[in-house]
Scaffold this active site. Structure first.
Site, PDB file in Angstrom:
ATOM      1  N   HIS A   1       8.367   7.135   1.715  1.00 53.82           N
ATOM      2  CA  HIS A   1       8.625   8.380   0.987  1.00 53.82           C
ATOM      3  C   HIS A   1       9.935   8.986   1.511  1.00 53.82           C
ATOM      4  O   HIS A   1      10.345   8.708   2.639  1.00 53.82           O
ATOM      5  CB  HIS A   1       7.449   9.349   1.200  1.00 53.82           C
ATOM      6  CG  HIS A   1       7.626  10.646   0.480  1.00 53.82           C
ATOM      7  ND1 HIS A   1       8.219  11.744   1.062  1.00 53.82           N
ATOM      8  CD2 HIS A   1       7.317  11.005  -0.789  1.00 53.82           C
ATOM      9  CE1 HIS A   1       8.261  12.737   0.175  1.00 53.82           C
ATOM     10  NE2 HIS A   1       7.713  12.306  -0.950  1.00 53.82           N
ATOM     11  N   ALA A   2      10.548   9.832   0.696  1.00 55.56           N
ATOM     12  CA  ALA A   2      11.892  10.336   1.022  1.00 55.56           C
ATOM     13  C   ALA A   2      11.975  11.049   2.373  1.00 55.56           C
ATOM     14  O   ALA A   2      13.032  11.028   3.012  1.00 55.56           O
ATOM     15  CB  ALA A   2      12.382  11.249  -0.097  1.00 55.56           C
ATOM     16  N   VAL A   3      10.896  11.701   2.827  1.00 52.90           N
ATOM     17  CA  VAL A   3      10.996  12.404   4.119  1.00 52.90           C
ATOM     18  C   VAL A   3      10.718  11.488   5.310  1.00 52.90           C
ATOM     19  O   VAL A   3      10.881  11.910   6.457  1.00 52.90           O
ATOM     20  CB  VAL A   3      10.030  13.617   4.226  1.00 52.90           C
ATOM     21  CG1 VAL A   3      10.356  14.664   3.190  1.00 52.90           C
ATOM     22  CG2 VAL A   3       8.576  13.185   4.151  1.00 52.90           C
ATOM     23  N   LYS A   4      10.313  10.244   5.074  1.00 54.53           N
ATOM     24  CA  LYS A   4       9.921   9.372   6.180  1.00 54.53           C
ATOM     25  C   LYS A   4      11.152   8.732   6.843  1.00 54.53           C
ATOM     26  O   LYS A   4      12.274   8.931   6.397  1.00 54.53           O
ATOM     27  CB  LYS A   4       8.930   8.321   5.687  1.00 54.53           C
ATOM     28  CG  LYS A   4       7.661   8.924   5.035  1.00 54.53           C
ATOM     29  CD  LYS A   4       6.699   9.528   6.041  1.00 54.53           C
ATOM     30  CE  LYS A   4       5.650  10.442   5.447  1.00 54.53           C
ATOM     31  NZ  LYS A   4       4.621   9.839   4.612  1.00 54.53           N
ATOM     32  N   VAL A   5      10.884   7.952   7.882  1.00 56.91           N
ATOM     33  CA  VAL A   5      11.950   7.446   8.747  1.00 56.91           C
ATOM     34  C   VAL A   5      12.887   6.472   8.013  1.00 56.91           C
ATOM     35  O   VAL A   5      14.098   6.446   8.241  1.00 56.91           O
ATOM     36  CB  VAL A   5      11.306   6.773   9.980  1.00 56.91           C
ATOM     37  CG1 VAL A   5      12.332   6.062  10.822  1.00 56.91           C
ATOM     38  CG2 VAL A   5      10.547   7.802  10.808  1.00 56.91           C
TER      39      VAL A   5
END
Ligand SMILES: *Cc1c(COP(=O)(O)O)cnc(C)c1O
Length: 388
Positions: free
Chosen positions: A183-187
């Site tokens: 997902h966009a907020v992940k690493v």
């Protein structure tokens, strides 16, 4: 300085070039980029099999199915996670319960797990520990319990791409399947995306089948003789939860940049540790030999050392245009789960943690000036409350 989010993607020119190349290739989906991303990801995680999916929620769902979870089954996870860690059990018709956290690590407590196993009428079929904030959970101890009690381990490593235990990548040992989120907020991001990794070729085969309608095109796997080259067989009930080649191209490019992005996160986390050391806050645990992915940096207001409330700290950060957040309100206290019979007091350590926790910004492109601003607002707010 503008709004500072708690997390944001890091897209470099080479990522854009990789996506552009995928968009102008003959394949937008079911081309070569997905298997290439899977191969690179598997190599980076020291596992033979990696199966890309539309998102990590899909990977958790299909992993539960591949592990044989179904009606009458039981899944245990941690209340300190995103709801997907628990929902995957219900998707399969199984029951779901929780194991409280270790307040020091904020991960599932091995002691609470052992106590629950001793007291419960039956062990779970599948245990879903979560590497919260990117700090690896204590899977060596959980593996020992799994072998004794006969349950499977599905590691939710959504936060932990690039983390390791004693130099061995998360996903490479202990779990039957480990799942990562892009997902966009992940690493590492593919916009939406997920990956399931395993050492077990049969689990990998099931995952590939389930993500694509239960269909196989492998002649060696056909149950009946193929009438011609066009033939495929549906052998199970599957879904369409594939990753696109466009997403996989972004993932491949991001994976190349992971060591640099990881180093930036670790450097900023170390710097937070130094700058926040004197404040009445509990900082993330450090476990010797464990290298976190630093998906999140969470502080806890130390109620014994300051009268300031978590709410006051959160509001002060937000008023200063800093994207403070909470990871997580305990899953079992969500209205959906309370309607299923869970109540306050069921998992007191997760609840107490959630009353103290504030996630502060951490992402590779966070500047030191932005970080200094976050620290300044924290320090001023805590000082004001102390003086009052
Ligand atoms: C993000 C996340 C998921 C779900 O990932 P998606 O790729 O958004 O489906 C699952 N578990 C945890 C712990 C997460 O943080």
């Amino acid at each position: 300085m503008g709004f500072i989010p708690y997390s944001t993607q890091d897209i470099a020119p080479e990522d854009v070039a990789a996506v552009t190349a995928a968009l102008t290739s003959p394949f937008l989906t079911q081309g070569p980029a997905v298997p290439a991303f899977e191969a690179e990801f598997a190599a980076a995680h020291a596992v033979p099999h990696a199966v890309a999916m539309a998102n990590a929620t899909a990977a958790l769902h299909l992993s539960c199915l591949a592990l044989g979870l179904g009606p009458g089954g039981l899944l245990w996870t941690t209340p300190n996670s995103f709801v997907a860690s628990a929902n995957c059990g219900l998707y399969c018709g199984a029951e779901v319960d929780f194991v409280d956290i270790d307040p020091a690590t904020r991960n599932m407590s091995v002691e609470a797990l052992a106590a629950k196993l001793a007291a419960a009428p039956r062990p779970p079929d599948v245990l879903v520990p979560v590497d919260f904030a990117g700090l690896p959970a204590d899977l060596a101890a959980m593996r020992a319990l799994a072998d004794r009690h006969g349950f499977r381990i599905l590691e939710d490593a959504s936060h932990a791409t690039g983390a390791d235990r004693h130099g061995r990548p998360v996903g490479s040992e202990f779990a039957d399947i480990a799942v990562f989120s892009f997902h966009a907020v992940k690493v590492v991001t593919t916009g939406e995306g997920g990956m399931a990794v395993t050492h077990d070729p049969e689990l990998a085969r099931r995952l590939r089948s389930l993500r694509s309608h239960g269909i196989t095109r492998d002649p060696a796997a056909f149950v009946a003789p193929a009438p011609g080259g066009w033939h495929y067989e549906q052998q199970a009930l599957g879904w369409n939860l594939r990753m696109t080649d466009v997403a996989a191209a972004l993932g491949l490019s991001q994976l190349k940049r992971l060591p640099a992005m990881q180093a930036a996160r670790a450097r900023l986390a170390d710097r937070y540790d130094r700058l926040l050391a004197g404040l009445p806050l509990r900082l993330p645990a450090r476990i010797p030999g464990f290298r976190p992915a630093w998906h999140l940096y969470v502080v806890e207001v130390d109620g014994a050392a300051t009268p300031v409330s978590r709410r006051a700290l959160y509001d002060a950060l937000r008023a200063a245009e800093i994207g403070a957040n909470l990871h997580y309100a305990p899953i079992h206290l969500q209205p959906f789960w309370r309607a299923r019979g869970f109540a306050p007091g069921d998992f007191p350590d997760a609840e107490a943690y959630a009353d103290r926790a504030v996630t502060i910004p951490l992402f590779p492109k966070l500047t030191e000036a932005q970080q200094d601003r976050v620290v300044e607002v924290l320090a001023k707010t805590l000082a004001r409350a102390e003086a009052a």
